[in-house]
Scaffold this motif. Structure first.
Motif, PDB file in Angstrom:
ATOM      1  N   UNK A   1      43.663 -14.611 -19.466  1.00  0.00           N
ATOM      2  CA  UNK A   1      43.009 -14.981 -18.092  1.00  0.00           C
ATOM      3  C   UNK A   1      42.121 -13.873 -17.658  1.00  0.00           C
ATOM      4  N   UNK A   2      40.986 -14.352 -16.842  1.00  0.00           N
ATOM      5  CA  UNK A   2      40.070 -13.565 -16.376  1.00  0.00           C
ATOM      6  C   UNK A   2      39.912 -13.722 -14.888  1.00  0.00           C
ATOM      7  N   UNK A   3      39.856 -12.662 -14.247  1.00  0.00           N
ATOM      8  CA  UNK A   3      39.886 -12.547 -12.863  1.00  0.00           C
ATOM      9  C   UNK A   3      38.500 -11.747 -12.140  1.00  0.00           C
ATOM     10  N   UNK A   4      37.809 -12.498 -11.573  1.00  0.00           N
ATOM     11  CA  UNK A   4      36.636 -12.004 -10.657  1.00  0.00           C
ATOM     12  C   UNK A   4      36.700 -11.844  -9.439  1.00  0.00           C
ATOM     13  N   UNK A   5      36.628 -10.859  -8.745  1.00  0.00           N
ATOM     14  CA  UNK A   5      36.950 -10.635  -7.290  1.00  0.00           C
ATOM     15  C   UNK A   5      35.508 -10.383  -6.385  1.00  0.00           C
ATOM     16  N   UNK A   6      35.416 -11.142  -5.784  1.00  0.00           N
ATOM     17  CA  UNK A   6      34.277 -11.177  -4.667  1.00  0.00           C
ATOM     18  C   UNK A   6      34.851 -10.489  -3.261  1.00  0.00           C
ATOM     19  N   UNK A   7      34.200  -9.517  -2.863  1.00  0.00           N
ATOM     20  CA  UNK A   7      34.345  -9.106  -1.540  1.00  0.00           C
ATOM     21  C   UNK A   7      33.875 -10.020  -0.426  1.00  0.00           C
ATOM     22  N   UNK A   8      34.548  -9.488   0.771  1.00  0.00           N
ATOM     23  CA  UNK A   8      34.023 -10.244   1.937  1.00  0.00           C
ATOM     24  C   UNK A   8      32.683 -10.311   2.154  1.00  0.00           C
ATOM     25  N   UNK A   9      32.225 -11.312   2.443  1.00  0.00           N
ATOM     26  CA  UNK A   9      30.792 -11.891   2.756  1.00  0.00           C
ATOM     27  C   UNK A   9      29.799 -11.885   1.636  1.00  0.00           C
ATOM     28  N   UNK A  10      30.345 -11.633   0.428  1.00  0.00           N
ATOM     29  CA  UNK A  10      29.471 -11.474  -0.738  1.00  0.00           C
ATOM     30  C   UNK A  10      29.121 -12.754  -1.186  1.00  0.00           C
TER      31      UNK A  10
END
Lengths: 342, 797
Positions: B492-501
């Motif tokens: 599994x690969x997880x990408x996180x996006x910050x708020x409002x990005x």
């Protein structure tokens, strides 16, 4: 159809089969709808629908410590009635079937169920039980035909962790597939509880298990139950995955499977899934299966339950057979029992 | 897509040319103001102001009753008119800009005579708008109502090009598009789920609604975000003159509406502010409560209710504030003591709108709206030591600025912008079994939706008129979000996006164009082209929408839906406007249409969008409409011949199939006859080609249990749908005090008069078993509503 039955299907099965609950939500709403509009009127009609029968349907499995077997059948037109005399028309004979791994292979031979009893016990009992036929009644089946290992190679059995390829040649068609036997997982413990409704507690009880799901995502389960010397049976929803509970340890209700061929549309809230007070040995087989195998059962069970649901759409079964329909599935199983003390 | 590009370029060019022509005009002055209803001070929407004897010189009031008409210097006879109201004429010496605010009174006093519905002559022939229908609530109330519940959406279903989603259902399909492609606005707020009880009733309480406008053709540029239609519903504003109450008691629900000024005005004056409160609730199951009390199911209930609130306040001649809100819920509770089970399922919409009107000058009108809307569905269930909760919903914050600039009698401009912040919650489930908690981890989705628009209405001469519009929309999926990809084999690969990005952005240029060419006596030809983008979607596996259906937004996987529609129409009025007739043909290209895959099974904790498949579609048809507008006998006949196809690589083996919205024939007849001032009768007849369904056709065996195979997608038609409804209304006029304010009316409606057993769905009944060798499947046709009479008592004070 009662509200009752839907609620029960839901809550009984929640953890075990989280998606059931979700579809239960629709069904519950559907029930509400039925109550409100009890005026609904049903009428038999005639549908003129073209069908394309005679597709080859594969039902093949390989399980750890058991030989592979394949049942080959044909599809028929939906509105053709089936009776005991033409059951044999379902089966496809004279196929050349080879099961192989990277290192070895075996060509299966066709047996008729009437001679099941003549097979060595190790194969006969296991296979008969596998698809829900009691060895004693197997003889009563006319022309149920099964392909499995030849008598000369009865020690060809499934091994955990291996990949098995299937190749079928029949009627100038070639069907192929491949499956794996994942490492099995079993309940840490099993226990019993009385039926929640006191009025039924004298006749039925419930079986619970404590399950520790492995830490990695992507565990797919199928389970079978067996009471005393009955064959292994499955529930109308026999598979679940760990999407909702990955890595957790929790208690889980284990409903007793339904006898094969029983009408899945009939559901009795107070009895379905409960074990009979006369059952003294409660045996559970819990299998790990791979994703394509899981998808087959998941979509098949939805295919069966979406029949006649005005809110749901039809579901086509996702097959892992190339060139045909059906399934070639590996089971990594562990079997355990709870023996009741009288 | 090349066609699209050409259309865009061409339209931009035309637009520019017409802007240039704005200059070089003779000396003109402007008459402007607000038109109101004399009885309660409410704005009259779509009222006409025109120069007598020259119907091409005129203006129409906007949603707030404002008009502006620029004319050459001199003396003019101006007429002010509104359908069903007395026309007022004024002679005006125009030598400067002037303001005329007027109140028009309705014809209710003159009901005995033939109602003269005054409207600017040939209105439908003269304007550029195609595929637009305006429905007043009074007219809707004369249509026979299902179970006595007056339903705005079901009235719209009787229009050509609009199809009912199913028996008794308030879901609609417009010109071959899906139910999620209709923009339903209640005082500028989007209503995401328009139905109560699986759509059998719409959420709009007719007592609180003033006016409904449907756009199904080339949508004006100030609307967007949906492909098929706009249903713009305006709530009543409140009575600025006096206290008013109306209500009714029906077989399934009761209603009460109160309208009053904040402060009672002196004599015939109008108060500066007024409010409205309106409520409706069903009580079918409440009645059964005493019976359930002693059973195992005590507490089990189902009901729905709606509350509408509105207030308006006029600060000055140029500033007015409106605040409106809607709140509605369906609630289902199930209890069973013996099995230790409780379930509660509430769902519904909430909206709130603040609107501020400002008049900068005689020509420039501005409206600013702040809107909040919310739809959610929740489920909570418990049995012994097990509990389960689920929640899903949509929540928006929206701000919108619209400007109307009435440059002169040849040019009118509209421009504005809107911004919406969406939050979409997919089904989030949590459960507790014994001491263990479970929680689903599907992300909420957040996004920005922005649009700018400009529209230019240009009257070249008496004959030719153009409407150039351009809308630019932008959609952006933003963080917080976490994207998981892969499986247990590749990892599994997880990408996180910050708020409002920003995660994914789509831009949609949406040109709109409409034109009219008038000729002969009362004839015109109109044409329109519109390109629309839709960024949020609802995919449903059933025919209509269900409360559990979840709206999803565009993402990296789900691209915006697009539609390009061409339409041409011929309009003609007969007998001094007594009859209106039209023929419209349309052709629509649809892209990025969404359906569930053929093996899709709903699963918790799995993103729904992973189960989607995408394809394109075509819809085309011809609509015939004739309406008798005046006289004791009035009504309309609408007939549509149409087709709607889809082509998806992953459905039906890639072959073209009819969309479930496809109806070959669709006929609606609605007639109202006023026998005398006390009695009136109404009748509705509908006929439609049956729904396309996918029939089961083959049977095979797995583990000795059936596996069902299906024929080609939507290849079977259920029997055609037809039905007739009747209504009789009696409004007694007291002999002694015929003018007293208290008025009662009694309505008897009969749904499905000749008890047609229309197909609701077809299923296969399974009997026997394979093991006993007597398995048998029988197709069963299920029909829902037989003949249903209903009775409603309405009052007004």
């Amino acid at each position: 159809m009662s509200v009752h039955s839907y609620i029960s299907t839901n809550s009984l099965s929640i953890i075990k089969r989280n998606r059931t609950f979700y579809s239960g939500m629709f069904l519950l709403l559907g029930t509400l709808f039925c109550i409100l509009f009890f005026t609904a009127c049903e009428k038999e009609i005639k549908l003129n629908v073209k069908s394309n029968p005679n597709e080859i349907i594969v039902e093949g499995h390989i399980e750890n410590d058991l030989p592979p077997y394949v049942i080959l059948t044909k599809s028929i037109s939906l509105y053709d009635n089936i009776n005991i005399n033409n059951l044999s028309n379902f089966f496809v004979h004279n196929a050349r079937i080879v099961v192989s791994t990277d290192s070895d292979s075996v060509e299966l031979v066709e047996y008729n169920s009437s001679i099941l009893q003549s097979l060595p016990d190790s194969i006969a009992i296991a296979i008969a039980a596998q698809f829900g036929i009691s060895i004693d009644s197997a003889a009563a089946f006319p022309d149920v035909s099964i392909y499995t290992v030849p008598l000369t190679n009865t020690n060809y059995v499934g091994v955990i962790g291996k990949k098995y390829d299937l190749r079928i040649e029949v009627n100038n068609q070639v069907l192929t597939s491949s499956t794996t036997i994942p490492a099995p997982v079993f309940f840490d413990s099993l226990w019993l509880l009385p039926h929640p409704n006191a009025a039924y507690a004298d006749s039925f009880f419930q079986v619970y298990g404590w399950l520790q799901d492995p830490p990695t995502m992507g565990n797919y389960y199928r389970y079978f139950t067996k009471a005393d010397n009955e064959p292994f049976l499955v529930s109308t929803q026999s598979v679940f995955d760990d999407n909702f509970f990955n890595g957790k340890a929790f208690q889980i209700f284990i409903p007793k499977g339904k006898p094969i061929g029983s009408n899945s549309s009939e559901f009795d809230f107070n009895t379905d899934g409960y074990w009979d007070i006369a059952d003294s040995v409660c045996t559970i087989k819990l299998c790990q299966i791979d994703k394509p195998h899981y998808d087959f059962w998941r979509t098949l069970e939805a295919n069966r339950s979406s029949q006649g649901n005005p809110f749901g759409s039809f579901v086509l079964v996702k097959s892992n057979i190339v060139g045909g329909k059906g399934v070639w599935g590996g089971y990594g199983s562990i079997t355990g029992s709870y023996v009741r003390v009288p | 897509m090349k066609i699209l590009y050409n259309v865009r370029v061409w339209m931009l060019l035309c637009s520019m040319i017409s802007f240039v022509q704005v200059f070089a005009q003779q000396e003109t002055f402007t008459i402007s103001g607000f038109l109101k209803d004399a009885k309660n001070g409410e704005a009259l929407i779509g009222a006409n102001v025109y120069v007598q004897g020259n119907t091409s010189l005129g203006a129409t009031t906007n949603l707030y009753g404002f008009y502006s008409l620029s004319l050459p210097k001199g003396i003019h006879q101006i007429e002010f008119s509104y359908i069903g109201y007395h026309t007022q004429a004024k002679e005006i010496n125009l030598d400067k800009d002037i303001r005329i605010n007027l109140e028009l009174s309705d014809d209710s006093k003159a009901l005995e005579e033939v109602v003269i519905t005054s409207e600017r002559k040939d209105e439908n022939v003269k304007n550029t708008v195609m595929g637009k229908e305006e429905l007043s609530t009074d007219r809707i109330k004369s249509i026979p109502a299902f179970m006595g519940e007056v339903d705005i959406i079901k009235a719209i279903q009787l229009m050509p090009g609009v199809q009912a989603a199913g028996e008794g259902n308030s879901g609609i399909y417009v010109r071959g598009g899906g139910p999620d492609q209709n923009l339903v606005l209640l005082d500028d707020a989007i209503v995401y789920n328009t139905g109560h009880l699986f759509g059998f009733f719409s959420v709009f309480n007719a007592d609180a609604v003033k006016n409904t406008t449907l756009y199904k053709g080339a949508m004006p540029a100030n609307y967007g975000g949906r492909l098929s239609s706009v249903i713009d519903i305006q709530m009543k504003e409140g009575n600025n003159k006096r206290f008013e109450m109306e209500g009714g008691i029906g077989i399934i629900s009761s209603r009460l509406t109160i309208m009053a000024p904040f402060k009672k005005p002196k004599s015939t004056k109008t108060a500066k502010g007024a409010f409205l409160f309106s409520g409706r609730r069903t009580y079918l199951f409440d009645i059964a409560q005493p019976l359930l009390k002693k059973t195992d199911f005590a507490g089990t209930n189902y009901f729905f209710y709606d509350i509408n609130l509105k207030a308006n306040y006029q600060f000055s001649d140029k500033d007015r504030l409106y605040v409106s809100a809607y709140f509605g819920r369906d609630v289902f509770v199930y209890n069973s003591t013996k099995n230790q089970t409780n379930v509660k399922i509430p769902w519904g919409n909430a909206t709130a709108t603040i609107r501020y009107n400002h008049l900068f000058n005689d020509k420039l009108f501005m409206n600013t709206s702040f809107v909040f809307n919310d739809y959610n569905f929740s489920f909570s269930g418990r049995q012994t030591d097990f509990s389960f909760n689920a929640f899903s919903g949509v929540r928006d914050f929206n701000v919108k600025v619209d400007l109307d600039y009435y440059l002169n009698n040849k040019h009118k401009l509209k421009f504005g912008m809107m911004y919406t912040h969406h939050r979409m919650t997919p089904t989030q489930a949590s459960a507790k079994s014994g001491d263990t908690d479970f929680e689903s981890k599907i992300n909420k989705r957040y996004s920005h939706e922005l649009a700018w628009y400009a529209a230019h209405e240009y009257s070249v001469n008496d004959k030719l008129k153009f409407d150039f519009g351009f809308r630019l929309s932008l959609f952006q999926h933003i963080g917080p979000f976490q994207q998981v990809s892969g499986d247990n084999i590749i990892g599994y690969d997880t990408v996180y996006y910050k708020r409002s990005k920003p995660i994914k952005t789509y831009v949609g240029p949406e040109p709109r164009f409409a034109m009219r060419y008038a000729f002969g006596n009362n004839n015109s030809i109109k044409a329109g082209v519109a390109l629309n983008y839709q960024y949020i979607h609802l995919v449903s596996s059933s025919n209509s929408t269900l409360p559990t259906d979840v709206w999803v937004q565009s993402s990296a996987i789900v691209k915006p839906q697009m539609a390009l529609q061409y339409s041409v129409g011929y309009f003609r009025n007969f007998k001094d406007n007594m009859f209106e007739a039209s023929i419209e043909v349309y052709f629509k290209h649809l892209w990025n249409q969404i359906e569930y895959g053929e093996s899709y099974v709903n699963e918790l904790n799995v993103d729904q969008e992973l189960g989607y498949v995408f394809g394109k579609g075509k819809a085309y048809g011809a609509e015939f409409f004739i309406k008798k507008r005046t006289g004791k006998l009035n009504g309309w006949i609408g007939y549509t011949l149409s087709r709607s196809d889809r082509k998806f690589p992953d459905l039906n083996e890639g072959k073209v199939f009819p969309a479930k919205y496809d109806r070959t024939h669709d006929l609606s007849i609605n007639i109202n006859y006023d026998i005398n001032k006390e009695w009136s009768v109404g009748a509705t007849f509908v006929y439609a080609t049956g729904n396309a369904i996918t029939p089961a056709n083959t049977l095979s065996m797995i583990e000795f249990n059936p596996m069902i195979g299906y024929a080609e997608r939507n290849s079977y038609r259920v029997p055609s749908y037809h039905r007739m409804d009747l209504a009789l209304t009696y409004t007694p006029i007291p002999k002694r005090r015929p003018n007293r304010r208290w008025k009662s009316s009694y309505n008897i409606a009969i749904y499905n008069v000749y008890n047609r057993k229309n197909t609701y769905f077809i299923y296969n009944k399974i009997e026997g078993s394979t093991l006993t060798g007597d398995l048998k499947q029988t197709p069963i046709n299920v029909s829902l509503f037989p003949v249903i009479p209903s009775f409603t008592w309405n009052f007004k004070f």
